[in-house]
Enzyme design. Structure first.
Site, PDB file in Angstrom:
ATOM      1  N   HIS A  31       0.838  -1.194   0.000  1.00 45.66           N
ATOM      2  CA  HIS A  31       0.000   0.000   0.000  1.00 45.66           C
ATOM      3  C   HIS A  31       0.879   1.253   0.000  1.00 45.66           C
ATOM      4  O   HIS A  31       2.109   1.167  -0.136  1.00 45.66           O
ATOM      5  CB  HIS A  31      -0.994  -0.012   1.170  1.00 45.66           C
ATOM      6  CG  HIS A  31      -0.361  -0.118   2.530  1.00 45.66           C
ATOM      7  ND1 HIS A  31       0.498   0.834   3.036  1.00 45.66           N
ATOM      8  CD2 HIS A  31      -0.472  -1.062   3.500  1.00 45.66           C
ATOM      9  CE1 HIS A  31       0.883   0.490   4.248  1.00 45.66           C
ATOM     10  NE2 HIS A  31       0.322  -0.654   4.556  1.00 45.66           N
ATOM     11  N   HIS A  34       4.111   1.440   2.266  1.00 47.01           N
ATOM     12  CA  HIS A  34       5.287   0.717   1.786  1.00 47.01           C
ATOM     13  C   HIS A  34       5.981   1.505   0.667  1.00 47.01           C
ATOM     14  O   HIS A  34       7.208   1.645   0.647  1.00 47.01           O
ATOM     15  CB  HIS A  34       4.882  -0.653   1.247  1.00 47.01           C
ATOM     16  CG  HIS A  34       4.161  -1.523   2.226  1.00 47.01           C
ATOM     17  ND1 HIS A  34       2.879  -1.985   2.001  1.00 47.01           N
ATOM     18  CD2 HIS A  34       4.517  -1.999   3.446  1.00 47.01           C
ATOM     19  CE1 HIS A  34       2.496  -2.731   3.020  1.00 47.01           C
ATOM     20  NE2 HIS A  34       3.464  -2.752   3.915  1.00 47.01           N
ATOM     21  N   CYS A 140       1.552  -9.892  19.856  1.00 47.99           N
ATOM     22  CA  CYS A 140       0.800  -9.416  18.685  1.00 47.99           C
ATOM     23  C   CYS A 140       1.339 -10.124  17.455  1.00 47.99           C
ATOM     24  O   CYS A 140       2.520  -9.942  17.106  1.00 47.99           O
ATOM     25  CB  CYS A 140       0.925  -7.896  18.527  1.00 47.99           C
ATOM     26  SG  CYS A 140       0.196  -7.282  16.976  1.00 47.99           S
ATOM     27  N   CYS A 143       2.463  -7.567  14.671  1.00 51.76           N
ATOM     28  CA  CYS A 143       3.793  -6.995  14.884  1.00 51.76           C
ATOM     29  C   CYS A 143       4.869  -8.062  14.949  1.00 51.76           C
ATOM     30  O   CYS A 143       6.061  -7.745  14.861  1.00 51.76           O
ATOM     31  CB  CYS A 143       3.829  -6.188  16.181  1.00 51.76           C
ATOM     32  SG  CYS A 143       2.822  -4.693  16.194  1.00 51.76           S
ATOM     33  N   CYS A 163      -3.348  -4.497  20.681  1.00 56.56           N
ATOM     34  CA  CYS A 163      -2.073  -3.938  20.223  1.00 56.56           C
ATOM     35  C   CYS A 163      -2.290  -2.461  19.919  1.00 56.56           C
ATOM     36  O   CYS A 163      -3.250  -2.096  19.229  1.00 56.56           O
ATOM     37  CB  CYS A 163      -1.601  -4.677  18.969  1.00 56.56           C
ATOM     38  SG  CYS A 163      -0.249  -3.837  18.099  1.00 56.56           S
ATOM     39  N   HIS A 166      -1.965  -2.146  15.804  1.00 57.68           N
ATOM     40  CA  HIS A 166      -2.934  -2.811  14.932  1.00 57.68           C
ATOM     41  C   HIS A 166      -4.373  -2.747  15.462  1.00 57.68           C
ATOM     42  O   HIS A 166      -5.310  -3.068  14.732  1.00 57.68           O
ATOM     43  CB  HIS A 166      -2.533  -4.281  14.724  1.00 57.68           C
ATOM     44  CG  HIS A 166      -1.300  -4.442  13.897  1.00 57.68           C
ATOM     45  ND1 HIS A 166      -0.035  -4.493  14.446  1.00 57.68           N
ATOM     46  CD2 HIS A 166      -1.138  -4.527  12.561  1.00 57.68           C
ATOM     47  CE1 HIS A 166       0.849  -4.621  13.481  1.00 57.68           C
ATOM     48  NE2 HIS A 166       0.217  -4.643  12.322  1.00 57.68           N
ATOM     49  N   LYS A 314      -3.048   5.320  11.231  1.00 56.87           N
ATOM     50  CA  LYS A 314      -1.988   4.864  10.340  1.00 56.87           C
ATOM     51  C   LYS A 314      -2.587   4.081   9.181  1.00 56.87           C
ATOM     52  O   LYS A 314      -3.465   3.247   9.361  1.00 56.87           O
ATOM     53  CB  LYS A 314      -1.009   3.971  11.104  1.00 56.87           C
ATOM     54  CG  LYS A 314       0.093   3.371  10.229  1.00 56.87           C
ATOM     55  CD  LYS A 314       0.849   2.293  10.961  1.00 56.87           C
ATOM     56  CE  LYS A 314       1.853   1.620  10.047  1.00 56.87           C
ATOM     57  NZ  LYS A 314       2.485   0.440  10.641  1.00 56.87           N
ATOM     58  N   LYS A 317      -3.376  -2.183   5.830  1.00 55.02           N
ATOM     59  CA  LYS A 317      -4.414  -3.110   5.400  1.00 55.02           C
ATOM     60  C   LYS A 317      -5.244  -3.575   6.595  1.00 55.02           C
ATOM     61  O   LYS A 317      -6.462  -3.726   6.496  1.00 55.02           O
ATOM     62  CB  LYS A 317      -3.774  -4.321   4.707  1.00 55.02           C
ATOM     63  CG  LYS A 317      -3.134  -4.001   3.366  1.00 55.02           C
ATOM     64  CD  LYS A 317      -4.161  -3.698   2.309  1.00 55.02           C
ATOM     65  CE  LYS A 317      -3.502  -3.523   0.949  1.00 55.02           C
ATOM     66  NZ  LYS A 317      -4.474  -3.212  -0.110  1.00 55.02           N
TER      67      LYS A 317
END
Length: 539
Positions: A31, A34, A140, A143, A163, A166, A314, A317
């Site tokens: 995405h 990255h 997690c 992570c 987390c 996430h 953030k 996905k």
């Protein structure tokens, strides 16, 4: 390799400017987040190539761990099949689409990596840096990391914890593990940070790491025994290596560690590790400690970029906020895409993507300022001098001011991009110069000067248009690392390919040497660099 307490580095004359991105999880398609880091690394390394330096740019994929295993199982394939599919169908094609000029692409399932990883951890085990123990705690999977209780968020029930990155429930894991003696390296790390204040950037990231290490470090669990998708520990194959310990070593295995010593010495230590701020501790704490334990030089810099945000969260996905880069390149184009995120968001800070801001910057800076300048100059050289660049014989104060501004812009952009990784600041310096050249043309009014048929008038017109074309010659070189397609089109339209050679061969050191574009160069009006945008596509 023998251990040493000296973690400084001595530059070899054949050393390369070695830049790395994180290696990305292949649990899904890439995405914007990255692509943001990868484009930044590409611009940085292209800039250093434009300096005439030897450069090596590494990116790749992280393919082990529980997250990959579960994703593959959910899709009914083996982990290796899943990784192969995603790498070949999504990751590599996107980097090619975005004009990423990486020199290597490493995958952590390749033998050139896994064999060296086993040698590295065996060496640490033999030195007594690794011991066997047990561990339990919140974990997690997203992570691939045990979490401290104090950093967890409350969940839907009293017992559920989330987390903080996430926003998904963590799992409680209890297993027999092997541990790396990370706690022993806290004082050594603090000493290293003090001696190398530029090791971690930006300052906010450095301060975060200092606070974390000053609180005291715990030994690091480096193996997992509850699943088998990973690199087996060479002394105990019932365990696979913790995915982060495996992944971090890509920076040295790709550089030739344990396989090609001469190449390794040319590339290592890395000049810059580019990382997201959420993986800063792995790169600025765990990775340096592991290298210290192995007696290897530490990287020169770890630079953390901020997060791309959507709706205040953030972009990812897992949060359902991931946006495919091709959603934007199909509308704005690849060069504009590369320009926008580095121009609009100061590197190292969080920034929100805005379609409206992208559109406004595209129209104002790319289409109106830059693209229109290139079109105007080519059109006037074609109209008034039949496409042959005239010589500047009436160089005056106004022209000297443009030449002086070029020197200033080049120096500022070189420092900002090449040294400080302030992409926004460096790009702004170049576009300020473009604005100045537009202002120069507006003030000099060559379309009015052209009506003066005298020899003096024609000399003045020639000098105005030569000045503008020469400014564009320099602009093409300065923008080539950022927008290689548009820069090449401009270079070709100025006739510079024939008169000066390849754009990539031009150096930053000589870009401000005024008068490099020879009179008589054939100037043509090519395709519009940044066409008018169509309406925003709808879903």
């Amino acid at each position: 390799m023998a251990a040493t307490e000296d973690h400084s580095t001595t530059e070899r004359p054949d050393s390369a400017y070695y830049v790395t991105t994180p290696i990305y999880y292949v649990n899904d398609r890439p995405h914007l987040g990255h692509a943001y880091t990868t484009v930044a690394g590409d611009v940085l390394t292209r800039w250093h190539r434009q300096r005439g330096e030897r450069v090596w740019y590494l990116t790749g994929t992280d393919e082990h761990g529980q997250k990959i295993l579960r994703t593959a199982e959910a899709n009914g394939v083996t982990p290796q099949e899943w990784c192969d599919r995603l790498v070949e169908e999504a990751w590599k094609p996107l980097w090619q689409h975005l004009n990423i000029a990486n020199d290597d692409f490493i995958r952590t399932t390749q033998e050139r990596h896994t064999d060296r990883v086993q040698e590295f951890v065996q060496d640490l085990f033999d030195k007594g840096e690794i011991y066997k123990g047990g561990y339990s705690g919140p974990y997690c999977v997203g992570c691939e990391e045990y979490k401290l209780p104090g950093e967890l968020l409350p969940g839907a029930s009293e017992d559920e914890k989330l987390c903080p990155i996430h926003k998904r429930p963590v799992e409680w894991l209890e297993e027999e593990n092997y541990f790396f003696r990370l706690s022993a390296y806290g004082p050594k790390l603090l000493e290293f940070y003090a001696e190398n204040p530029d090791f971690i950037a930006p300052a906010s990231a450095r301060n975060e790491v200092l606070r974390f290490v000053e609180q005291g470090l715990q030994d690091l669990s480096i193996s997992r025994s509850t699943f088998n998708w990973g690199v087996p520990l060479p002394w105990d194959e019932k365990h696979v290596l913790y995915v982060w310990v495996d992944a971090l070593q890509n920076y040295i295995t790709a550089a030739g560690y344990g396989a090609d010593q001469a190449r390794f010495e040319q590339l290592w230590p890395a000049s810059v590790h580019l990382v997201g701020k959420d993986i800063l501790r792995f790169h600025a704490v765990i990775w340096p400690a592991m290298l210290m334990a192995a007696g290897l030089p530490l990287p020169k810099r770890v630079v953390a970029n901020g997060w791309l945000m959507v709706g205040g969260e953030k972009m990812s996905k897992s949060n359902l906020t991931g946006i495919a880069p091709t959603d934007l390149t199909s509308h704005f184009g690849v060069d504009a895409y590369r320009y926008y995120f580095l121009r609009a968001i100061p590197f190292g800070t969080d920034g929100s993507f805005s379609w409206e801001d992208f559109t406004a910057r595209y129209t104002s800076e790319l289409a109106n300022d830059f693209g229109n300048l290139a079109s105007r100059v080519a059109a006037m050289v074609g109209k008034y001098f039949e496409g042959s660049l005239p010589a500047a014989t009436a160089h005056g104060e106004a022209e000297q001011a443009v030449a002086d501004a070029l020197v200033k812009a080049t120096g500022l952009a070189d420092r900002k991009i090449g040294e400080e990784l302030d992409f926004a600041g460096g790009i702004a310096a170049v576009f300020d110069f473009i604005k100045l050249v537009n202002g120069y043309l507006t003030e000099q009014e060559p379309w009015k000067v052209a009506k003066d048929g005298s020899e003096e008038g024609q000399a003045r017109l020639a000098s105005i248009l030569y000045t503008a074309a020469e400014a564009l010659r320099a602009t093409a070189v300065l923008l080539n690392p950022l927008m290689p397609v548009a820069a090449q089109k401009l270079w070709d339209s100025l006739g510079a390919q024939e008169s000066l050679g390849a754009l990539e061969a031009q150096t930053i050191a000589t870009v401000a040497d005024w008068g490099r574009l020879p009179a008589g160069s054939t100037v043509t009006k090519g395709d519009i660099l940044f066409p008018r945008l169509e309406e925003k596509p709808t879903a």
